[in-house]
Motif scaffolding. Sequence first.
Motif, PDB file in Angstrom:
ATOM      1  N   THR A  14       0.839  -1.207   0.028  1.00  0.00           N
ATOM      2  CA  THR A  14       0.085  -0.102   0.043  1.00  0.00           C
ATOM      3  C   THR A  14       0.824   1.206  -0.046  1.00  0.00           C
ATOM      4  OG1 THR A  14      -1.767  -1.014   1.606  1.00  0.00           O
ATOM      5  CG2 THR A  14      -1.695   1.280   1.316  1.00  0.00           C
ATOM      6  N   LYS A  15       0.435   1.947  -0.673  1.00  0.00           N
ATOM      7  CA  LYS A  15       1.443   3.573  -0.968  1.00  0.00           C
ATOM      8  C   LYS A  15       0.300   4.196  -1.080  1.00  0.00           C
ATOM      9  CE  LYS A  15       4.185   3.714  -4.316  1.00  0.00           C
ATOM     10  NZ  LYS A  15       4.860   4.032  -5.336  1.00  0.00           N
ATOM     11  N   ALA A  16       0.952   5.559  -0.486  1.00  0.00           N
ATOM     12  CA  ALA A  16       0.392   7.168   0.245  1.00  0.00           C
ATOM     13  C   ALA A  16       1.016   7.773  -0.328  1.00  0.00           C
ATOM     14  CB  ALA A  16       0.009   6.736   1.869  1.00  0.00           C
ATOM     15  N   VAL A  17       0.781   8.569  -0.829  1.00  0.00           N
ATOM     16  CA  VAL A  17       1.516  10.120  -1.513  1.00  0.00           C
ATOM     17  C   VAL A  17       0.693  10.956  -0.799  1.00  0.00           C
ATOM     18  CG1 VAL A  17       2.121  11.085  -3.821  1.00  0.00           C
ATOM     19  CG2 VAL A  17       2.374   9.142  -3.435  1.00  0.00           C
ATOM     20  N   ILE A  26       4.685  15.330  -2.690  1.00  0.00           N
ATOM     21  CA  ILE A  26       5.569  16.431  -1.606  1.00  0.00           C
ATOM     22  C   ILE A  26       6.005  15.152  -1.009  1.00  0.00           C
ATOM     23  CG2 ILE A  26       5.727  17.748   0.345  1.00  0.00           C
ATOM     24  CD1 ILE A  26       3.078  18.569  -0.141  1.00  0.00           C
ATOM     25  N   THR A  27       5.539  13.978  -0.820  1.00  0.00           N
ATOM     26  CA  THR A  27       6.377  13.029   0.085  1.00  0.00           C
ATOM     27  C   THR A  27       6.110  11.335  -0.196  1.00  0.00           C
ATOM     28  OG1 THR A  27       7.904  12.192   1.622  1.00  0.00           O
ATOM     29  CG2 THR A  27       4.815  13.145   2.213  1.00  0.00           C
ATOM     30  N   GLN A  28       5.907  10.327  -0.393  1.00  0.00           N
ATOM     31  CA  GLN A  28       5.319   9.603  -0.471  1.00  0.00           C
ATOM     32  C   GLN A  28       5.775   8.550   0.993  1.00  0.00           C
ATOM     33  OE1 GLN A  28       6.652   6.639  -3.671  1.00  0.00           O
ATOM     34  NE2 GLN A  28       6.618   9.139  -4.722  1.00  0.00           N
ATOM     35  N   ALA A  29       5.470   6.789   1.232  1.00  0.00           N
ATOM     36  CA  ALA A  29       5.116   5.722   1.548  1.00  0.00           C
ATOM     37  C   ALA A  29       5.054   4.749   1.625  1.00  0.00           C
ATOM     38  CB  ALA A  29       4.788   6.404   2.854  1.00  0.00           C
ATOM     39  N   ASN A  30       5.031   3.596   1.734  1.00  0.00           N
ATOM     40  CA  ASN A  30       4.904   2.498   1.098  1.00  0.00           C
ATOM     41  C   ASN A  30       5.697   1.197   1.390  1.00  0.00           C
ATOM     42  OD1 ASN A  30       4.102   0.654  -0.692  1.00  0.00           O
ATOM     43  ND2 ASN A  30       5.790   0.907  -2.375  1.00  0.00           N
ATOM     44  N   TYR A  31       4.215   0.522   1.659  1.00  0.00           N
ATOM     45  CA  TYR A  31       4.751  -0.465   3.070  1.00  0.00           C
ATOM     46  C   TYR A  31       4.192  -1.694   3.059  1.00  0.00           C
ATOM     47  CZ  TYR A  31       5.821   2.265   6.665  1.00  0.00           C
ATOM     48  OH  TYR A  31       6.085   4.034   7.638  1.00  0.00           O
ATOM     49  N   ASP A  60       3.048   8.560   7.601  1.00  0.00           N
ATOM     50  CA  ASP A  60       3.511   8.536   7.673  1.00  0.00           C
ATOM     51  C   ASP A  60       3.958  10.224   7.064  1.00  0.00           C
ATOM     52  OD1 ASP A  60       4.819   6.920   9.384  1.00  0.00           O
ATOM     53  OD2 ASP A  60       5.510   6.130   7.514  1.00  0.00           O
ATOM     54  N   VAL A  61       3.250   9.889   5.743  1.00  0.00           N
ATOM     55  CA  VAL A  61       2.727  11.046   4.433  1.00  0.00           C
ATOM     56  C   VAL A  61       2.072  12.387   5.616  1.00  0.00           C
ATOM     57  CG1 VAL A  61       2.762   9.130   2.893  1.00  0.00           C
ATOM     58  CG2 VAL A  61       0.850  10.303   3.570  1.00  0.00           C
TER      59      VAL A  61
END
Length: 509
Positions: A14-17, A26-31, A60-61
């Motif tokens: 799952t990715k959040a941007v 601006i930034t992103q996170a991926n788990y 995180d984002v």
Amino acid sequence: MNYLIGVDVGTSSTKAVLYDQDAQVITQANYGYELHRNAAGMAEQEPEEVINAAEQAIHDVATAADLSTGKLLAVSISSANQSLLLLDKNKKPLSRLITWADSRAQRAADNLKMMTEGQQLYMKTGVPVHPMSTLTKLLWLREDEPDLFSRTAYFADIKAYLLYRLFNEFKVDMSIASSTGLMNLKTCDWDDQALRVAGITKDQLPEIVDGTTQATGLVPEAQEKLGVPADTPFVYGAYDGALSNIGVGATKQNTVAITIGTSAAVRVVTDHPVIDPERRLFCYAINKGLWVVGGPLNNGGDVYEWAVKHLVDSSAVKNEQVDPYTLANHVIEGVPAGAHGLLFHPFLGGERAPLWNAKARGSFFGLSHIHTRADMLRAVMEGISMNIATVFQAVRALVGEPASVTATGGFARSKVWRQMLADILNCPVNVPDSFESGCLGSVVMAMQSLGMIDSLDTPQKFIGKVSSYQPDPTAVKVYQRYTPLFQQIEDMLAPAYSEIAKLQERQNN
């Protein structure tokens, strides 16, 4: 500065941007999480792992947003479709999440496909009869797991379950509902005939809502985990394929979107339902007034990964001090179009469109003494692209000639593959520099929900820089000779797929 978050709940991660109000990243996170394949045909996830990954990625984002001077306008969610989670009367999971990639419903799909009702349901729902669909999964579970099926009070997809956990409301966006094989395309509600065939009731399913619908009022536990204001609206969004079209600006009937990631897909957005009389393509509702027509393919980058693993010389990788994919692409550039008369059918994982046959298997055709590993590598890349082209041709025949093709996915990192796709399709191919089309599409849908934009036509400034590839006339002529043969061999091999699948199953057990 104000912010928006796009979330993509995928098959492996799952990715959040985090975006600003102009949809700039601006930034992103991926788990990531495991895809369990402990039995033949199984492809399941632990729902708690997926929920935790989504919550952590959003957290995180969100921490990167300066909410002392700005506001988090919305969080919008994309997810893979055709997942199935069985819930008890308290909406607690009774099973792991059965993903679209699970093929254990093959027998149920084969039986339904031969029935008149199977044909009727395709015409009403737009969903081809295949093990991936929720309908066939329900038929399989009812027959093979009757005790589990009888104990199930509710059925959900992963996004409906995630939003239930966050807001304590049981709803599903229209595009996810449409892809189950249980929703009527005309009424945009659960279909009585499909429910009867599946052996379930409307009360066991989430309420269908438009993708721009907002959920508000995070439950306290979720608010604490996410670290976002409790009144932040969450937009239901759509399934990842539809949002990918929106994210690359392919929202008109003359613009085709192609995604080549682990798997692949060809899609076009229309303003009315379009049903394929040959039952090769799906038709899903996105929201009121918009539908997406196309075909998903099982075999994309994963097949190329297999080829690179087995065909690239490890000693050459060490000597050249490059990664194997860079070396493979360099080698392929040195092989002419057509790979010296070698064809490859990429059905390593069965196939959805255009075959809809989970028993399909891959093969090289035309192999001779002159062929090298380099030829085989190029044939694999060409075979994946030719298979995509067969779906592209079906879409073109159904909805009309496209003005352009926009392609995204991991394949786009390979320039030789970008050019090859343009040559095989004989159509200009545009490739955006940004790969996050699903998350961007979800944010565009959030913007429409918030009244920031009037429609889902994505402004070009959101998409960013795009590279364009024109067909090479010389290569086009070569592929125009090979593509009909590719399809002829496919038709000839089709009757043998079932038998070779049986032999493989016996030998591997």
